[in-house]
Design a protein around this motif. Structure first.
Motif, short mmCIF file in Angstrom:
data_model
loop_
_atom_site.label_atom_id
_atom_site.label_comp_id
_atom_site.label_asym_id
_atom_site.label_seq_id
_atom_site.Cartn_x
_atom_site.Cartn_y
_atom_site.Cartn_z
N GLU A 67 1.03 -0.98 -0.12
CA GLU A 67 0.28 0.49 0.23
C GLU A 67 0.78 1.21 -0.27
O GLU A 67 0.56 2.26 -0.48
CB GLU A 67 -1.09 0.46 1.60
CG GLU A 67 -2.18 1.06 1.24
CD GLU A 67 -3.34 0.94 -0.46
OE1 GLU A 67 -3.16 1.79 -0.54
OE2 GLU A 67 -3.06 -0.02 -0.19
N GLU A 69 4.15 1.22 -1.15
CA GLU A 69 5.20 1.42 -2.45
C GLU A 69 4.60 3.34 -3.51
O GLU A 69 5.04 3.70 -3.93
CB GLU A 69 4.83 0.05 -3.27
CG GLU A 69 5.85 -0.79 -2.34
CD GLU A 69 5.68 -1.92 -3.52
OE1 GLU A 69 4.91 -2.36 -4.12
OE2 GLU A 69 6.10 -3.31 -2.84
N ASP A 70 2.91 2.83 -3.38
CA ASP A 70 2.75 3.91 -4.04
C ASP A 70 2.48 5.17 -3.54
O ASP A 70 2.14 5.73 -2.18
CB ASP A 70 1.35 3.93 -4.14
CG ASP A 70 0.43 4.79 -5.25
OD1 ASP A 70 1.09 4.82 -6.31
OD2 ASP A 70 -1.18 4.25 -5.45
N LYS A 71 2.88 6.24 -4.26
CA LYS A 71 3.70 6.96 -3.82
C LYS A 71 2.46 8.58 -3.30
O LYS A 71 2.54 8.91 -3.08
CB LYS A 71 4.21 7.76 -4.62
CG LYS A 71 5.87 7.28 -4.84
CD LYS A 71 7.17 7.61 -3.92
CE LYS A 71 8.14 7.10 -4.63
NZ LYS A 71 8.52 5.98 -3.64
N SER A 72 1.43 7.74 -4.31
CA SER A 72 -0.08 9.29 -4.18
C SER A 72 -0.65 9.27 -2.93
O SER A 72 -0.97 8.02 -2.35
CB SER A 72 -1.28 8.94 -5.23
OG SER A 72 -1.28 7.26 -5.26
N ARG A 74 0.25 9.86 0.24
CA ARG A 74 0.98 8.38 1.13
C ARG A 74 0.84 9.35 2.78
O ARG A 74 0.60 8.86 3.45
CB ARG A 74 3.13 8.64 0.96
CG ARG A 74 3.09 7.27 2.01
CD ARG A 74 5.00 7.78 1.85
NE ARG A 74 4.98 6.54 0.39
CZ ARG A 74 5.78 6.70 -0.02
NH1 ARG A 74 6.93 6.84 0.61
NH2 ARG A 74 6.58 5.78 -0.86
#
Length: 96
Positions: A67, A69-72, A74
């Motif tokens: 979860e 890993e996605d930079k949006s 965060r």
């Protein structure tokens, strides 16, 4: 199982096995709970530790790692993670 393109027969075997583990675990837990004394307490503590460790492993190494890993969003994800743990800790204190 769906992502790995597993054959239907193998997927059905796994689904039946997982479904059978639930009543087996309930029966094992009831048996341990009915056993009085030190062996029952030791078995209960060991199995509860194993269950808790399994939840922590899945949460931190499987779910959260993927979860985050996605930079949006965060920061928002971390905020809700902290709020969730705070809510659970608060419910734990209410129980006492």
């Amino acid at each position: 199982m769906a992502r790995s393109a597993m054959p239907l027969r193998d997927a059905a075997k796994l689904a039946v096995t997982v479904s059978a583990m639930i009543p087996l675990g309930i029966g094992l837990g009831l048996g341990i709970e009915s056993a009085r004394g030190v062996p029952g307490s030791v078995a209960s503590v060991l199995l509860q530790g194993l269950a808790g460790g399994t939840f922590l492993f899945v949460t931190f190494l499987e779910i959260l790692a993927k979860e985050l890993e996605d930079k949006s969003d965060r920061l928002l994800k971390v905020l809700f993670l902290v709020l969730g743990y705070a809510a659970l800790a608060g419910m734990g204190f209410l129980k006492w």
